[in-house]
Write a protein that holds these residues in place. Sequence first.
Motif, short mmCIF file in Angstrom:
data_model
loop_
_atom_site.label_atom_id
_atom_site.label_comp_id
_atom_site.label_asym_id
_atom_site.label_seq_id
_atom_site.Cartn_x
_atom_site.Cartn_y
_atom_site.Cartn_z
N THR A 113 11.83 7.01 9.80
CA THR A 113 11.64 7.11 11.25
C THR A 113 12.96 7.19 12.00
O THR A 113 13.00 7.64 13.14
N ASP A 114 14.04 6.71 11.38
CA ASP A 114 15.34 6.74 12.06
C ASP A 114 16.45 6.84 11.03
O ASP A 114 16.18 6.98 9.83
N SER A 115 17.68 6.75 11.49
CA SER A 115 18.80 6.96 10.57
C SER A 115 18.81 5.88 9.48
O SER A 115 19.03 6.18 8.31
N GLN A 116 18.52 4.60 9.87
CA GLN A 116 18.59 3.54 8.88
C GLN A 116 17.52 3.70 7.80
O GLN A 116 17.77 3.49 6.62
N SER A 117 16.32 4.12 8.22
CA SER A 117 15.27 4.29 7.20
C SER A 117 15.57 5.51 6.34
O SER A 117 15.24 5.55 5.15
N ASN A 142 25.87 7.08 5.72
CA ASN A 142 25.91 5.79 6.43
C ASN A 142 27.26 5.60 7.11
O ASN A 142 28.07 4.79 6.68
N LYS A 187 18.28 15.73 12.27
CA LYS A 187 17.42 15.02 13.21
C LYS A 187 17.74 13.53 13.23
O LYS A 187 17.97 12.94 14.29
N TYR A 188 17.74 12.92 12.06
CA TYR A 188 17.88 11.46 12.04
C TYR A 188 19.30 11.00 12.26
O TYR A 188 19.54 9.89 12.72
N GLY A 190 21.44 12.83 14.09
CA GLY A 190 21.88 13.39 15.37
C GLY A 190 23.08 14.31 15.24
O GLY A 190 24.04 14.22 16.01
#
Lengths: 427, 328
Positions: A113-117, A142, A187-188, A190
């Motif tokens: 759902t986001d960069s961390q996931s 990361n 996307k995740y 950016g």
Amino acid sequence: MNKLNGIKLRHDKGTKDCETADFPLPKSVVVPMSQHMGAPCGCIVKKGDTVKVGQKIGDTDAFMSAPIHSPVSGTVTDITDFLLANGASCEAVIIESDGEQTVCPDIAPPEITDSQSLIAAVRESGLTGLGGAGFPTHIKLNYDAVKTPVDTLIINAAECEPYITSDYREMLESPTDVIEGILMVQKYLGIPLCKLCIEDNKPEAISLMKSKTEDLKSIDVVTLRSSYPQGAEKVIVYSATGRIVAEGELPIHQGVIVMNVSTVASIYRYSRTGMPLVSRRITVAGDAVAKNAGNYFVPIGTRVSEILEYCGASDAKKVLYGGPMMGICLYDTEQPIIKNNNAILAFKEGKMPETTACIRCGKCVRTCPFNLMPVAIENAYKANDVEELKRLKVMLCMNCGCCSYACPAHRPLAEINQLAKALIPRK
Amino acid sequence: MKGLFVSPSPHRAADNSTAKIMLMVIIALIPAAMAGCVFFGPRAALVMSVCIVSCVVFEALCRIIMKKEQTVSDLSAIVTGLLLGMNLPASVPVYVAVIGSFVAIVIVKQLFGGIGQNFANPAIAARIVLMLSFTSYMSNNWVVPYWYSDVVDAKTGATPLAAEWLTYTENGAAYKMAPFTLGEMFFGETGGCIGETCAAALIVGGIFLIIVRVISPATPVAFIGSFALLTFLYTGSGVETLYGVLAGGLLIGAFFMATDYATTPLTAKGKIIFGIGCGVITFVIRTFGSYPEGVSFSILIMNLLTPYIDRLTRTVPFGAKKAERSGN
């Protein structure tokens, strides 16, 4: 923008039209716990355990690492000390296949759902750079977007080494995976722009990727001149963006991330299936390959001897992991395929031409992509002159091998550069 | 599977070798050497052969005596012998040619460690030693082209650089006339060393070496260009400039001697500095010196400066950061 020095190589990409086939399932696999630069994994199975495809068998808390999964279903028959082709030794898990290829029940598509996931999922996939260097992919992704903002994602599809066509086949066979993978990362994380860089000796891949990305403003297909070492990280960053990754810097310091094309496609596949990196595409080629030269999906851990036998190359005199310019020689064909192998090359002739005296022709200087002076480095190395070696910036050498290749006296200049690096004390 | 070759990367090498490079140089020298044989006769062929054979023999003996690996097969001794022969007049006694070969191979090349290690161009150094030791053979007795065909004793005359320019006045204005026409100069029908007179053949050979990428055009262009510019500025005459470029050892020096790998700078910048230095010194010696010819001296002087030029013209590595000052 000046072009960097380099050399013209015979491409020898005879396997470029060979569609990737599944390699016959090996009876047993050897899975080393160290498959990339960074910390080795600790083995989390023991002798006698039954394992399934995709089950995690090695992991560690260390930062610079990626977990390792079982490529087959079967029984762990042994855990041994293993000497890798690069000279390091580590634990290796030997698994006898039951031939069923039962998939581990835990395998499920990750929730991203986001960069961390995304980063967590990439770590769990065990993905490392598939192009050769094998840098753990999740570490590359990361980064601290405040300290080192990234505006360009460079997808390395140069494949500048002779013989190897595995990245080329990735683009032709799974163009959607490549593009979806790129879009996911953009996307995740950016990242507004992606440059998909392909050498001009692959016109089919260029036109296919161009037609697939026609409607996508954020992906720019860049045609690079075919010149070795176009696919080296600093070289491709310069060729694609004109930015210079300076001494001691990483591409991230210049606002770019460089990923191999097969790596980015693998991220997408993992996001859809949840199946970690347990097999990969390799090119099998070289003049000792009598039959079945081509591209194969090979389970990680498959012994090279099985590949050579399948391809009629058992009498090869020299066997390489990777390309002829930067590949590593196997001392023994019982070595397995590991995550960063993109090719197995087998040659009938192993001897290199005899070394003669340096005639100071300067070809090494003129071919070095980084403008180093291998002839001067050799003299300083022989004199054990560490200060001079520092002045000559030997640490910048990426061991691309252009100097050794071009030397009419066949001096092992690239090797000497690596030996000279070892003389310089690390800070 | 055992018995695999293991070696560090790269596992591929360009199809090139020292011997191949030397072979290219020999091929490039052949037109000028042949022209020398046509103009100066069988004796020219004899002098060049003596030089080549004695150079190869000296090289082989040196390696045997020094108990080093044999290097005759790299063809560099043949190149040295051929260049030396081409830098001698056809009338030179055979023993002088042999002494020249000894100086070139034994003293200048092998005593400093053999191929790649010599600090001066062997053929140039030998020519200078012979010029100073056997001045009369080396500078007065210039065989005139074609005279070998009708007379037993070859007729001698002055070289284009030593010959006086004729002056005459017409309608009250003074004119200078060159002792040779530019056509004679271009095709080599003048007195001089065996291999230096035929400009056309030397240019063909030089361009061949540039095309096959054995030499870089930087040195010859800088050498000939700087010499021509200075001569033109000094004399103000295009004809005199062209005459100077075609005369003497300038072309053979610029294409074949100032491009020697071992004794000239490594980088393009260094090669340009080297070439300009040669051009300037040649101009100064020819114009103001007591010797009519200055090419050999200019190359020898620049050979000695090569290590310094190399140090000043190091490449700037890609992405290199300036070294931190030591001590803090």
